[in-house]
Design a protein around this motif. Sequence first.
Motif, short mmCIF file in Angstrom:
data_model
loop_
_atom_site.label_atom_id
_atom_site.label_comp_id
_atom_site.label_asym_id
_atom_site.label_seq_id
_atom_site.Cartn_x
_atom_site.Cartn_y
_atom_site.Cartn_z
N ASP A 59 32.12 6.32 135.13
CA ASP A 59 32.34 6.26 133.60
C ASP A 59 33.86 7.23 133.36
OD1 ASP A 59 33.07 6.39 130.77
OD2 ASP A 59 30.77 5.75 130.44
N LEU A 60 34.84 7.03 133.28
CA LEU A 60 36.03 7.85 133.28
C LEU A 60 36.14 8.81 131.55
CD1 LEU A 60 39.45 6.02 135.17
CD2 LEU A 60 36.82 7.56 135.81
N ASN A 61 35.55 8.07 130.80
CA ASN A 61 35.36 8.66 129.23
C ASN A 61 34.58 9.55 129.14
OD1 ASN A 61 37.48 6.65 128.39
ND2 ASN A 61 35.85 5.32 127.82
N LEU A 62 33.58 9.51 130.01
CA LEU A 62 32.66 10.04 130.09
C LEU A 62 33.16 11.30 131.52
CD1 LEU A 62 29.43 11.06 129.21
CD2 LEU A 62 28.57 10.25 131.99
N VAL A 117 24.65 12.56 134.91
CA VAL A 117 26.11 12.84 136.03
C VAL A 117 25.57 13.38 137.11
CG1 VAL A 117 28.49 13.66 136.21
CG2 VAL A 117 27.49 12.70 133.61
N TYR A 118 26.39 13.25 138.39
CA TYR A 118 25.65 13.88 139.40
C TYR A 118 26.98 15.04 139.68
CZ TYR A 118 26.04 14.79 144.47
OH TYR A 118 25.89 15.89 145.60
N TYR A 119 26.31 15.63 140.03
CA TYR A 119 27.15 17.56 140.43
C TYR A 119 26.95 18.32 142.03
CZ TYR A 119 23.56 20.42 138.43
OH TYR A 119 22.64 21.04 138.83
N HIS A 120 27.62 18.17 142.97
CA HIS A 120 26.95 19.80 143.63
C HIS A 120 28.14 21.12 144.03
CE1 HIS A 120 29.19 16.80 146.27
NE2 HIS A 120 30.31 18.12 146.48
N PHE A 121 27.38 21.84 144.24
CA PHE A 121 27.80 22.99 145.03
C PHE A 121 28.02 23.34 146.10
CE2 PHE A 121 23.92 24.69 143.19
CZ PHE A 121 24.40 25.52 144.54
N TYR A 122 28.93 24.25 146.55
CA TYR A 122 29.40 24.72 148.41
C TYR A 122 28.66 26.30 147.89
CZ TYR A 122 32.01 20.42 148.04
OH TYR A 122 32.72 19.26 148.40
N ILE A 159 37.16 29.20 134.22
CA ILE A 159 36.87 28.49 134.98
C ILE A 159 38.84 28.03 135.51
CG2 ILE A 159 35.12 28.65 134.86
CD1 ILE A 159 34.70 26.08 133.50
N GLU A 160 38.84 27.70 136.13
CA GLU A 160 39.78 26.50 136.32
C GLU A 160 40.02 24.84 137.18
OE1 GLU A 160 44.39 26.24 137.63
OE2 GLU A 160 43.59 28.46 137.49
N ILE A 161 40.29 24.34 136.42
CA ILE A 161 39.44 22.69 136.21
C ILE A 161 40.72 21.97 136.95
CG2 ILE A 161 38.43 20.34 135.56
CD1 ILE A 161 37.15 22.17 133.08
N VAL A 162 40.56 21.13 138.04
CA VAL A 162 41.47 19.35 137.96
C VAL A 162 40.61 18.58 138.50
CG1 VAL A 162 43.13 21.54 139.03
CG2 VAL A 162 41.25 20.38 140.63
N SER A 163 41.34 17.33 138.47
CA SER A 163 40.76 16.20 139.04
C SER A 163 40.66 15.79 140.25
CB SER A 163 41.81 15.08 138.12
OG SER A 163 42.19 14.90 138.69
N SER A 164 40.08 15.30 140.98
CA SER A 164 40.19 15.08 142.31
C SER A 164 39.32 13.03 142.51
CB SER A 164 38.74 15.84 143.12
OG SER A 164 38.97 15.46 144.43
N GLY A 165 40.77 12.52 143.48
CA GLY A 165 40.61 11.30 143.81
C GLY A 165 40.12 10.64 141.90
N PHE A 166 39.41 9.41 141.81
CA PHE A 166 39.85 8.63 141.12
C PHE A 166 38.57 9.10 140.02
CE2 PHE A 166 37.33 5.05 138.71
CZ PHE A 166 39.20 4.62 138.00
N ASN A 167 37.35 9.48 139.78
CA ASN A 167 35.80 9.82 139.63
C ASN A 167 35.43 10.58 140.13
OD1 ASN A 167 35.17 9.43 141.71
ND2 ASN A 167 33.13 8.32 141.96
N GLY A 168 36.41 11.71 139.54
CA GLY A 168 36.20 13.28 140.44
C GLY A 168 36.88 14.28 139.74
N ILE A 169 36.00 15.48 139.54
CA ILE A 169 36.95 16.81 138.51
C ILE A 169 36.28 18.35 139.65
CG2 ILE A 169 36.83 16.81 136.87
CD1 ILE A 169 34.87 17.73 135.51
#
Length: 278
Positions: A167-170, A103-108, A184-194
């Motif tokens: 894969d939204l279930n994943l 699964v792809y991720y990046h940070f800033y 930490i705090e998590i929110v959804s971003s668009g259709f396929n991101g958190i």
Amino acid sequence: MKYKLLAIDMDGTFLDKEHMPTKGNIEYVHKAAEAGVKVVVCSGRIPAALKLILKDMPKNQPVIAGNGSIVYDHNSRELYYGALERDALIEIINIMRRDFNNVYYHFYDGDIVCSERFDKIIADFYYKLNSTMPKEFGVEIRIIPDSIYYIDKYNPKVAKVEIFEEDLNLLQSIRDRLEMLPGIEIVSSGFNGIEITNKGLNKGNALEFLVNHYGYSLDECIAVGNDENDVEMIKKAGLGIAVRNAKDCVKEVANYITEKDNDNDAVAEVIKKFILNK
């Protein structure tokens, strides 16, 4: 009520499906600023990814970026920068490597996008952005061989981590796993991101921080958005507004839902109705 501050989400709210501001929205945010209202860009984007948008916005206005992790005043002075704790950042990366390696991720790192691979996400957004605009509006992309080595060596100030998965279930499984971590705090971003920030850092708390800085009350604020990361600011503002194309979770907490969507000047509708009273 005479409103003194208008907090506007960008993608999916102020910007159309091509991630560009509509002419009507641009025209009316200037009218709002001329009427004495502070027009606050309130985005999940990092500041560097807002430069092209800000050039057409009213000048000398506050900015909330990174989902509330970064706050600037009207003079572009940094009022707040909330970086993820190092231990939490390392644990997020370890979990992704161990349990969700594909699964792809990046940070800033500040305004630098850091990733271990050149993925479709970077190619379709940041690389495309950089290739179609003047250099001064670009975002630096840094492909790094080892995220943890990079963090240990450079001690970056990481405002947020983004994870993308079709894969939204994943994606939900990843979110469920990461939500077990403290701090930490998590929110959804668009259709396929958190998106992941430090606990308590969200657009709502950033809005409250900015309101207190200027000596306003939250009742004197309007907040407009479309996605889960807008929910807290819409709940906090005196008038919380969901655009027509907003997710249900946003509409459920809003005081008003626009007749128009983000492709058809939804923010202009808000300004006409609640600020200019036309």
